[in-house]
Design an enzyme around this catalytic site. Structure first.
Site, mmCIF file in Angstrom:
data_model
loop_
_atom_site.group_PDB
_atom_site.id
_atom_site.type_symbol
_atom_site.label_atom_id
_atom_site.label_comp_id
_atom_site.label_asym_id
_atom_site.label_seq_id
_atom_site.Cartn_x
_atom_site.Cartn_y
_atom_site.Cartn_z
ATOM 1 N N HIS A 178 0.905 5.245 1.209
ATOM 2 C CA HIS A 178 0.260 6.277 2.027
ATOM 3 C C HIS A 178 0.303 7.595 1.257
ATOM 4 O O HIS A 178 1.374 7.999 0.780
ATOM 5 C CB HIS A 178 1.015 6.492 3.335
ATOM 6 C CG HIS A 178 1.031 5.313 4.264
ATOM 7 N ND1 HIS A 178 0.273 5.249 5.401
ATOM 8 C CD2 HIS A 178 1.746 4.155 4.225
ATOM 9 C CE1 HIS A 178 0.514 4.108 6.034
ATOM 10 N NE2 HIS A 178 1.411 3.427 5.347
ATOM 11 N N HIS A 221 0.847 -1.190 0.000
ATOM 12 C CA HIS A 221 0.000 0.000 0.000
ATOM 13 C C HIS A 221 0.882 1.239 0.000
ATOM 14 O O HIS A 221 1.999 1.227 0.506
ATOM 15 C CB HIS A 221 -0.949 0.029 1.204
ATOM 16 C CG HIS A 221 -0.265 -0.182 2.513
ATOM 17 N ND1 HIS A 221 0.092 -1.433 2.968
ATOM 18 C CD2 HIS A 221 0.153 0.699 3.461
ATOM 19 C CE1 HIS A 221 0.685 -1.320 4.139
ATOM 20 N NE2 HIS A 221 0.756 -0.031 4.456
#
Ligand code: DGP
Length: 114
Positions: free
Chosen positions: A102, A100
């Site tokens: 941010h 992922h």
């Protein structure tokens, strides 16, 4: 059934509001925001870390970055700037082992520690 938290979010089995989604990427607000805008941009494919990218998955980071840039514009943080972070592995601060990115914005980010 997949036990991966972010697989459960991306496949809809853990209901989560998406701020963006397409065939390859979903994005949602971080549960523990570190900035006024804190969005997680996540591939639908289960890839544990950025270190696993290569071959067929070489384009994944481009998709995540394109989505993050779009969300930054839509969130109104593009003019003042924002930070994109990918933590890799335990020493890199990764706690959820599904790749992922941010997106952090809406405040001045501190300089990185030496
Ligand atoms: P990292 O430390 O880079 O692995 O970041 C994982 C982030 O995921 C962390 O900032 C908190 C967030 N997070 C953990 N569980 C959930 C959840 O169930 N929902 C949402 N929206 N975010 C979560």
């Amino acid at each position: 059934m997949s036990e991966c938290l972010f697989c459960r979010i991306t496949n809809g089995s853990l209901p989560t509001e998406f701020v963006y989604e397409d065939d390859h990427v979903v994005a949602f607000r971080d549960i523990n925001p570190a900035a006024p805008v804190h969005i997680l941009v996540v591939p639908r494919a289960h890839i544990e870390t950025v270190a696993d990218l290569g071959g067929d998955t070489t384009g994944v980071m481009s998709r995540l970055t394109a989505a993050a840039n779009r969300i930054a514009r839509e969130s109104g943080v593009d003019a003042d700037g924002y930070r994109l972070i990918v933590n890799c592995g335990r020493d890199g601060g990764q706690t959820v082992f599904h790749l992922h990115m941010h997106l952090l914005g809406g405040r001045k980010m501190p300089e990185l520690a030496a």
